[in-house]
Design a protein around this motif. Structure first.
Motif, PDB file in Angstrom:
ATOM      1  N   SER A 312       0.842  -1.195   0.000  1.00  0.00           N
ATOM      2  CA  SER A 312       0.000   0.000   0.000  1.00  0.00           C
ATOM      3  C   SER A 312       0.875   1.242   0.000  1.00  0.00           C
ATOM      4  N   GLU A 314       0.068   3.850   1.293  1.00  0.00           N
ATOM      5  CA  GLU A 314      -0.177   4.518   2.567  1.00  0.00           C
ATOM      6  C   GLU A 314       0.877   4.143   3.611  1.00  0.00           C
ATOM      7  N   GLN A 315       1.631   3.077   3.354  1.00  0.00           N
ATOM      8  CA  GLN A 315       2.676   2.688   4.299  1.00  0.00           C
ATOM      9  C   GLN A 315       3.856   3.644   4.164  1.00  0.00           C
ATOM     10  N   GLN A 348       4.580   6.946  10.855  1.00  0.00           N
ATOM     11  CA  GLN A 348       3.389   6.143  11.106  1.00  0.00           C
ATOM     12  C   GLN A 348       2.673   6.652  12.356  1.00  0.00           C
ATOM     13  N   ALA A 353       2.621  11.526   5.790  1.00  0.00           N
ATOM     14  CA  ALA A 353       3.061  10.806   4.593  1.00  0.00           C
ATOM     15  C   ALA A 353       4.191  11.612   3.987  1.00  0.00           C
TER      16      ALA A 353
END
Length: 422
Positions: A312, A314-315, A348, A353
């Motif tokens: 992903s 998003e990681q 995280q 991001a």
């Protein structure tokens, strides 16, 4: 591949892949020799190749199985010059204008078998772009060619010492694409001095219009005034994406560009069972499994994630690039891989991001383009922070000096809308 280069953590063997593609059996051969003769560390490079790190003294024993698997050059002297980048989704992309793989294969054969081209530098590189949505358009190449269609006919726009987002130098019919590549390379070799190993070095001395005038005497050229390459779509190298047919490809990133042997073997097995038996590596240090049935896509993605690959965008770790760092390179001032993992954990927790490149020294080995943000090591665990700025050379504009990873976290919290955000 035939020349193992020594580094701080042992030898390095780079395996150049035709168009970034490798068969499952070949991937298993890479995993096997990495396990037997090296430290088991395999890296996906920013030119869609693979390299094995930590090689011991048995260079020949490592190379022999790779040659037997069909991963070597057609001629030994042609190993260094097979530098042709394709879009990872060549031939399957929904946005492609035509399949560039036949021309790529013809060009690679020429580069490897024609002795005059063995004089090219190992850094001299060609890009062939079919108009795909998944395409690396930021890496500079000595010659780039990009698909366009005029009145229903296929053409190639082209340029020198740049990227397909630049203004083209001209265009040729697709049928003349191979002749154009040959003519450009021959003319370069005729004009360049031994110290001018890249096209930009030659064009710094010989004006572009003079080079183009000479080129036009060898290949009929047309002007290309009204064409502009569409920008590629970010994030298409990770996740499940439809192809031009009724199948999909599934992508996953190697954490900080590194695979272990279990990851590579597992991905190869998934490709054999659920795809077409091949893997494609990308300039984003990720891999694709093409030609997967839609019904199998979720299972494949879960399988890749279970292997430890990033599935992903998003990681946070999927957005970070890091060079080998001081654990493997004598020139690096910091352990960039470890620092990148620490940064990803902070991001995280903070909900940030961040698209950033951690570089252990100014050479920028891990990124062939300038990232939105660069952390340049100045000491162990400490970095200068730059933002990309098209008006400035190098990494861009200096934002902060001598930051620790923890300090960078505080810096981001104080500037939540910074240009670093992915």
């Amino acid at each position: 591949m035939l020349r193992v280069v020594q580094a701080l953590d042992g030898g390095i063997c780079r395996i150049k892949l035709d168009g970034g593609s490798i068969q499952a059996s070949q991937a298993e051969a890479v995993a096997s020799v990495a396990e037997r003769f090296a430290g088991g560390v395999i890296e996906a490079t920013n030119r869609a190749n693979l390299q094995i790190r930590g090689i011991g003294l048995e260079h020949g024993a490592l190379i022999e199985p790779l040659l037997a698997a069909g991963l070597g050059p057609r001629k030994p002297a042609g190993d260094d010059v097979r530098n042709l980048m394709l879009s990872p989704s060549a031939g399957i992309d929904r946005q492609m204008l035509f399949d560039t793989r036949p021309l790529a294969e013809q060009t690679l054969v020429t580069l490897q078998t024609q002795e005059r081209f063995h004089e090219l530098s190992a850094k001299f590189a060609v890009q062939l772009d079919g108009g795909e949505a998944l395409a690396m358009l930021e890496h500079h190449h000595d010659l780039w060619l990009s698909a366009l269609v005029r009145d229903g006919e296929p053409w190639l726009a082209f340029g020198l010492a740049g990227v397909p987002l630049d203004k083209p130098a001209g265009r040729v019919p697709l049928a003349q694409g191979h002749a154009l590549v040959v003519a450009v390379l021959e003319l370069f070799l005729e004009l360049a001095r031994p110290d001018q190993i890249r096209m930009r070095h030659l064009l710094a001395e010989i004006p572009m219009n003079e080079f183009m005038a000479r080129l036009a005497r060898r290949v009929p050229l047309q002007p290309c005034l009204d064409w502009q390459r569409d920008v590629s779509i970010d994030g298409l190298h990770i996740g499940i994406h439809p192809q031009h047919d009724d199948r999909v490809y599934v992508g996953a990133a190697a954490p900080l560009g590194r695979l272990d042997t279990a990851m590579l073997r597992g991905a190869a097995q998934l490709a054999r069972e659920k795809g077409d038996g091949s893997l494609r590596f990308t300039p984003w240090q990720s891999l694709l499994l093409p030609n997967v049935r839609r019904a199998d896509a979720d299972e494949v993605l879960a399988g890749l994630e279970g292997l430890g690959l990033l599935c992903s965008v998003e990681q946070p770790l999927a957005q970070l690039i890091a060079c080998t760092g001081s654990s493997g390179c004598a020139k690096a001032l910091a352990d960039t891989k470890a620092d990148a993992r620490q940064l990803a954990e902070r991001l995280q927790g903070q909900g940030h991001a961040l698209k950033a490149h951690l570089s252990g020294c100014p050479r920028s080995c891990a990124a062939a383009h300038v990232a939105p943000a660069t952390l340049l090591a100045v000491a162990p665990g400490r970095y200068d922070l730059y933002f990309r700025d098209a008006t400035l050379p190098g990494f861009g504009a200096l934002q902060a000096h001598n930051l620790t990873i923890e300090a960078l976290g505080h810096w981001l919290d104080a500037r939540p809308r910074s240009p670093l955000d992915a």
